[in-house]
Write a protein that holds these residues in place. Structure first.
Motif, short mmCIF file in Angstrom:
data_model
loop_
_atom_site.label_atom_id
_atom_site.label_comp_id
_atom_site.label_asym_id
_atom_site.label_seq_id
_atom_site.Cartn_x
_atom_site.Cartn_y
_atom_site.Cartn_z
N GLY A 1 49.65 -19.12 25.65
CA GLY A 1 48.46 -19.92 25.88
C GLY A 1 47.18 -19.15 25.82
N ASN A 2 47.19 -17.88 25.35
CA ASN A 2 45.96 -17.10 25.24
C ASN A 2 45.31 -17.35 23.88
N LEU A 3 43.99 -17.45 23.86
CA LEU A 3 43.26 -17.75 22.64
C LEU A 3 43.35 -16.57 21.68
N LEU A 4 43.77 -16.86 20.41
CA LEU A 4 43.84 -15.83 19.38
C LEU A 4 42.67 -15.95 18.40
N MET B 1 44.58 -21.48 27.20
CA MET B 1 45.06 -22.86 27.08
C MET B 1 45.43 -23.40 28.47
N PRO B 2 45.08 -24.68 28.77
CA PRO B 2 45.41 -25.24 30.09
C PRO B 2 46.91 -25.16 30.36
N ASP B 3 47.25 -24.85 31.61
CA ASP B 3 48.64 -24.69 31.97
C ASP B 3 49.44 -25.98 31.79
N PHE B 4 48.83 -27.14 32.18
CA PHE B 4 49.58 -28.40 32.06
C PHE B 4 49.87 -28.74 30.61
N LEU C 1 53.76 -29.18 26.31
CA LEU C 1 54.16 -28.83 24.95
C LEU C 1 55.56 -28.22 24.94
N GLN C 2 55.81 -27.33 25.89
CA GLN C 2 57.11 -26.68 25.95
C GLN C 2 58.23 -27.69 26.25
N ASN C 3 57.94 -28.72 27.05
CA ASN C 3 58.96 -29.69 27.43
C ASN C 3 59.04 -30.89 26.49
N SER C 4 58.14 -30.92 25.50
CA SER C 4 58.14 -32.06 24.59
C SER C 4 59.28 -31.94 23.58
N PRO C 5 60.05 -33.03 23.37
CA PRO C 5 61.14 -32.98 22.40
C PRO C 5 60.64 -32.84 20.96
N THR C 6 59.41 -33.34 20.72
CA THR C 6 58.84 -33.25 19.35
C THR C 6 58.01 -31.99 19.18
#
Length: 485
Positions: free
Chosen positions: A100-103, A119-122, A127-132
């Motif tokens: 989540g760090n800006l590149l 990047m916001p933690d939520f 995103l990590q838990n999203s199936p898509t």
């Protein structure tokens, strides 16, 4: 409940008005809601299309780059390319590492004062838990709506390299303009519909209530003792026609019932009259029979008092015959209803003339005017006055006051002539006041009780009335009928 107390015409008018007004408001609300839903779907679909196009460009750059395709090389790979992608798609681009760090960003200042370089933690968690493996966040800032999409960038082996973030501004200016124009056109259309509904409801309610008003007027004029007219209305709704037919049927039944009732009343009245006449005739017949039987048993032609007994016998029979004659005259007089005569007479003069047959010195006549003209039959007016005075004389005879007095007064009151006959006789008890003018009613030991009934019939025939006021000290009969102006 207040609405239902209004007239039918008002309720039809208000119902039509409120129906059109409510429909227009409801459609406007549904339209605004629908436009908002469509705008939201449009922006989401547009963001997804842009995201897909940008991902295609990024994948192409990753395939053609000379740098190692690694997360740490992302800033070098997209050093200048990120601005080209931004210019092509007119959208800011942000690249984060997997933590989540800006590149790299096409506009690093975008996050100044609003978003931190991380990047916001939520969002990272979602995103990590999203199936898509994608996530879209909707938010509003300073009155402006935004959508921000997060998705993974992968290498040729589908290994996640970075996170792509695309902030998208929802520009509703065009859609709002279209909505405003649509509501404006809808408002004009419903304005004309409202005017049309008001006009239609006015004429419709007038058309319906016109028939009901005519029926109501006929119902209010319906009388049991008169001939009622039927209702004839054309071009009416079926419900009104049923009501009219029911009313006309009721009129037929009412006339039949009235005719039958009148016939029954006449038959009953004549039966009662016949009974009364028979009873009154029997009263003198009994003493006549006894007198004849007594004379038959005791008759002796050699009796020295034969002439005296014959005179007594004759006198008794003559008295009873006179009684029968008076009964017959009273019945004939009552049964013969007075015919209306177009005779103009002076009520004062005729009333004085009617009093000339009485010899009692306690009868007084008063009138402030010498001439009071009215249309009345001369003979019938004399009958009215004489019967009322006779009734007063009999009332005084039953009481025997120290100073008997009968006053006959003729005066005008407005458009009416009033004849008042008052006496200080026995009066009329309270229980007899309601039936004093009924035929056959009498409180005397003799007579048929037809006098006051006849007076009432005569007076009512000429459009007048007769009333009674009685107390222990004074009794007043008031006859009132139209005067000639």
């Amino acid at each position: 409940m207040y609405f239902y107390k209004k007239s039918l015409r008002t309720r039809i008018f208000l119902s039509m008005f409120l129906l059109v007004l409510g429909a227009s408001v409801l459609i406007a609300i549904v339209t605004v809601f629908q436009y908002r839903e469509e705008a939201q779907d449009y922006h989401r679909d547009r963001l997804l299309r842009k995201e897909a196009a940008i991902r295609e460009n990024i994948n192409y750059i990753l395939k053609t780059t000379t740098y190692p395709v690694e997360t740490g090389q992302i800033p070098l790979i997209f050093k200048d390319k990120i601005y080209e992608i931004k210019d092509i798609h007119s959208l800011e681009i942000f690249l984060y590492d997997l933590d989540g760090n800006l590149l790299k960003s096409s506009k690093p200042s975008f996050f100044k004062d609003t978003v931190s370089p991380k990047m916001p933690d939520f969002a990272l968690e979602m995103l990590q838990n999203s199936p898509t493996k994608s996530y879209i966040k909707e938010f509003e800032e300073d009155g402006q709506k935004y959508q921000s999409s997060y998705t993974y960038i992968t290498d040729s082996y589908f290994k996640p390299l970075a996170i792509l973030n695309l902030p998208y501004i929802e520009d509703d200016g065009f859609i709002t303009k279209e909505l405003t124009e649509y509501l404006y056109r809808l408002g004009i259309a419903y304005f004309f519909m409202l005017v049309a509904a008001i006009s239609i409801s006015y004429f419709l309610s007038k058309y319906i209530t016109r028939s009901l008003k005519e029926i109501s007027d006929k119902l209010s004029e319906t009388r049991f003792d008169t001939r009622n007219k039927k209702i004839h209305i054309s071009d009416t709704p079926q419900e009104i026609s049923l009501l009219v037919n029911a009313y006309n049927g009721m009129i037929d039944e009412l006339e039949n019932s009235a005719a039958q009732l009148a016939a029954n009343e006449r038959e009953t009245a004549w039966r009662e009259m016949a009974k009364q006449v028979a009873h009154e005739i029997k009263n003198p017949l009994t003493p006549m029979r006894l007198t004849v039987q007594s004379f038959q048993r005791k008759f002796d032609c050699n009796d020295p008092d034969i002439d005296k007994k014959m005179a007594e016998y004759t006198s008794t029979l003559l008295q009873q015959i006179d009684t029968l004659s008076s009964i017959s005259s009273a019945f004939s007089t009552y049964a013969k209803m007075p015919a209306q005569q177009d005779e103009t007479l002076n009520v004062v003069k005729i009333s004085k003339l009617a009093l000339d047959i009485f010899n009692e010195d306690y009868i007084y006549f008063f009138s402030e005017e010498d001439v009071v003209r009215a249309r009345f039959d001369r003979t019938q007016l004399i009958r009215v006055v004489t019967n009322l005075v006779k009734n007063s004389i009999q009332s005084i005879a039953q009481k025997n006051p120290e100073e008997p007095r009968i006053d006959v007064i003729v005066k005008t009151e407005g458009t009416c002539v009033n004849i008042l006959v008052s006496d200080n006789g026995i009066g009329v008890p309270e229980e007899n006041k309601t039936c004093i003018f009924e035929p056959q009613f009498t409180t005397k030991t003799s007579g048929m009780g037809l006098g006051l009934g006849m007076v009432k019939n005569i007076v009512e025939t000429y459009g007048g009335t007769i009333t009674l006021q009685s107390s222990e000290e004074k009794t007043v009969f008031k006859v009132s009928f139209p005067a000639m102006l």
